[in-house]
Design a protein around this motif. Structure first.
Motif, PDB file in Angstrom:
ATOM      1  N   HIS A  78     106.580   5.722  67.479  1.00  0.00           N
ATOM      2  CA  HIS A  78     107.269   4.700  66.709  1.00  0.00           C
ATOM      3  C   HIS A  78     106.243   3.779  66.051  1.00  0.00           C
ATOM      4  N   SER A  81     106.962  -3.179  64.008  1.00  0.00           N
ATOM      5  CA  SER A  81     107.025  -4.117  62.885  1.00  0.00           C
ATOM      6  C   SER A  81     106.018  -5.243  63.075  1.00  0.00           C
ATOM      7  N   ASN A  83     106.174  -9.017  61.900  1.00  0.00           N
ATOM      8  CA  ASN A  83     107.250  -9.802  61.329  1.00  0.00           C
ATOM      9  C   ASN A  83     106.981 -11.292  61.239  1.00  0.00           C
ATOM     10  N   ASP A 149     110.818  -7.885  69.475  1.00  0.00           N
ATOM     11  CA  ASP A 149     111.490  -7.110  68.433  1.00  0.00           C
ATOM     12  C   ASP A 149     111.570  -5.634  68.797  1.00  0.00           C
ATOM     13  N   VAL A 150     112.591  -4.961  68.265  1.00  0.00           N
ATOM     14  CA  VAL A 150     112.669  -3.509  68.400  1.00  0.00           C
ATOM     15  C   VAL A 150     111.709  -2.864  67.413  1.00  0.00           C
ATOM     16  N   LYS A 152     110.356  -0.801  64.265  1.00  0.00           N
ATOM     17  CA  LYS A 152     110.799  -0.882  62.885  1.00  0.00           C
ATOM     18  C   LYS A 152     110.091   0.165  62.025  1.00  0.00           C
ATOM     19  N   TYR A 297     116.209   6.353  63.029  1.00  0.00           N
ATOM     20  CA  TYR A 297     116.102   5.045  62.368  1.00  0.00           C
ATOM     21  C   TYR A 297     117.059   4.036  63.002  1.00  0.00           C
ATOM     22  N   GLU A 300     116.253   3.224  66.834  1.00  0.00           N
ATOM     23  CA  GLU A 300     115.173   2.253  67.033  1.00  0.00           C
ATOM     24  C   GLU A 300     115.688   0.815  66.975  1.00  0.00           C
ATOM     25  N   ARG A 301     116.693   0.593  66.151  1.00  0.00           N
ATOM     26  CA  ARG A 301     117.147  -0.759  65.869  1.00  0.00           C
ATOM     27  C   ARG A 301     118.306  -1.219  66.743  1.00  0.00           C
ATOM     28  N   LYS A 310     121.170   3.768  73.550  1.00  0.00           N
ATOM     29  CA  LYS A 310     120.543   3.631  72.231  1.00  0.00           C
ATOM     30  C   LYS A 310     120.773   4.884  71.396  1.00  0.00           C
TER      31      LYS A 310
END
Length: 415
Positions: A78, A81, A83, A149-150, A152, A297, A300-301, A310
């Motif tokens: 993965h 991100s 951010n 955060d997850v 991204k 996609y 992941e979020r 998930k």
């Protein structure tokens, strides 16, 4: 190569420390004690600052350039991100106890300029200066908030999972029966029937073909991953081509599966499979994107910790979207394989006929355009199709995830 600091670099370091989430609440006079202990280090594109699973001995402040963080989780990598304007510090949490890095960090720009602070020097300053230690603790509470955060990873940069084909076969076998029932119902509605004559037509052909079909989608993605550009290269045209390729490759097999349901066409399967090939190819491209990239996609979020949940939520979201987008080409493909004597235009007019009747109040010139638009935007059977694809994705990805977590005893390699 390590270099000595200049006066300009010392001033720059103070600015970088204040912008760091680790030292943002610290006093300038306390930060001055750290400056002599930092050293400038330059990385070239592709060079690694740290590898996942390795012990962390240094903290890095990014002066210029860019990095990419890649985390291997199970069978997939993965991208993480970045951010916040405070996201200029690498190994901020792991450095205190020299813990293992949770991700690999490498330079993604041609030149990456950093300042390095080793663990021993940082701990020494914390022990000497209670006020500095208190301010670092305050700053770290903000750092933890940033790092929750997850993942991204962008859609086009989703990477394939290494999946045992035995797990895929089991998932494909279970999904075949679900898909057969829903597909039979969907095609019956498309062809104007309330219920299908058979719920599992030609299941003896469907079952092995469907399993091979699912294995084909998963394995082709893995094989094509060797041609994908690295994450730091923005060659999106190639990525789009690689994302479309599994659907193109699987269209012939999908055509044989479709022929199993073409009960209104008396021709044998080996003859009627070719009808509706082009719209079916579009459908398969969308299905492949949904099963592979879109599912990953969305997964992941999903803000959940349980990998199975998930996978279920991400698969459902991807399935609903892929089902909607692929419904119109599926409709055209279905009517064409069942009645190849009519042209695509004639079949399309049948789908617009219902909408023509609903738009009697519109001017005659606008009515055909409105009916054609609605036949594409709100295709017949779209709810059944979305549920069918969403359910298929849940069964396939969920079963594979469950087997990996139980039978496979999935682990992260940190060697």
């Amino acid at each position: 190569m390590t270099q000595q600091l200049t006066s300009e670099e010392i001033e720059e370091i103070i600015t970088l420390l204040k912008e760091s989430s680790v030292f943002r609440d610290c006093q300038n006079e306390d930060l001055l004690g750290l400056v002599p202990k930092l050293q400038k280090k330059i990385f070239r594109k592709g060079e690694k600052l740290i590898e996942q699973g390795r012990r962390v001995h240094n903290m890095y402040l990014i002066s210029s350039g860019s990095i990419i963080q890649l985390k291997k989780q199970g069978f997939q990598i993965h991208q993480i991100s970045e951010n916040s304007k405070y996201y200029n510090t690498i190994n901020s949490l792991n450095v205190f106890h020299k813990e293992r890095a949770f991700a690999t960090v490498e330079a993604s720009s041609d030149v990456l300029v950093t300042y390095v602070l080793d663990s021993a020097s940082l701990l020494n300053e914390l022990e000497k200066n209670p006020r500095f230690a208190r301010d670092v603790i305050s700053s770290l509470s903000f750092e933890v908030h940033l790092l929750k955060d997850v993942f991204k990873t962008p859609l086009l940069e989703q990477q394939s999972k290494q999946i045992p084909y035995g797990f895929v076969s089991i998932a494909g076998t279970i999904e075949t029966f679900y898909r057969s029932a829903l597909m039979s119902l969907l095609n019956a509605r498309i062809l104007g029937q309330r219920l299908p004559a058979k719920w599992f037509p030609n299941i003896h052909i469907q079952l092995p073909t469907r399993v091979a079909y699912i294995i084909g989608y998963k394995s082709s993605r893995i094989l094509l991953a060797d041609f994908a550009p690295p994450p730091e290269e923005k060659n999106n045209l190639l990525r789009i081509g690689l994302m479309f390729a599994p659907g193109v490759m699987m269209t012939p097999i999908a055509s044989f599966l479709e022929a199993c349901f073409a009960v209104k066409n008396p021709a044998p399967i080996y003859k009627k499979w070719i009808h509706g090939f082009l719209p079916r190819g579009v459908r398969e491209i969308i299905f492949g994107m949904g099963l592979n990239q879109l599912s990953d996609y969305f997964e992941e979020r999903v803000p959940l910790d349980n990998p199975l949940f998930k996978s279920i939520v991400g698969s459902m979201a991807a399935g609903i979207l892929a089902g909607y987008l692929s419904q119109f080409p599926h409709n055209i493909s279905t009517v064409k394989i069942n009645d190849p004597s009519k042209s695509y235009r004639q079949h399309f007019r049948l789908f617009t006929k219902t909408w023509h009747q609903k738009f009697n109040n519109l001017p005659r010139q606008i009515r055909p355009v409105a009916a054609a638009t609605m036949a594409i935007v709100f295709p017949k059977g779209v709810i059944i199709r979305s549920l069918q694809i969403g359910g298929s994705f849940i069964i396939l990805n969920g079963t594979i995830t469950l087997l990996q977590r139980t039978v496979g005893k999935e682990k992260i390699d940190v060697s």
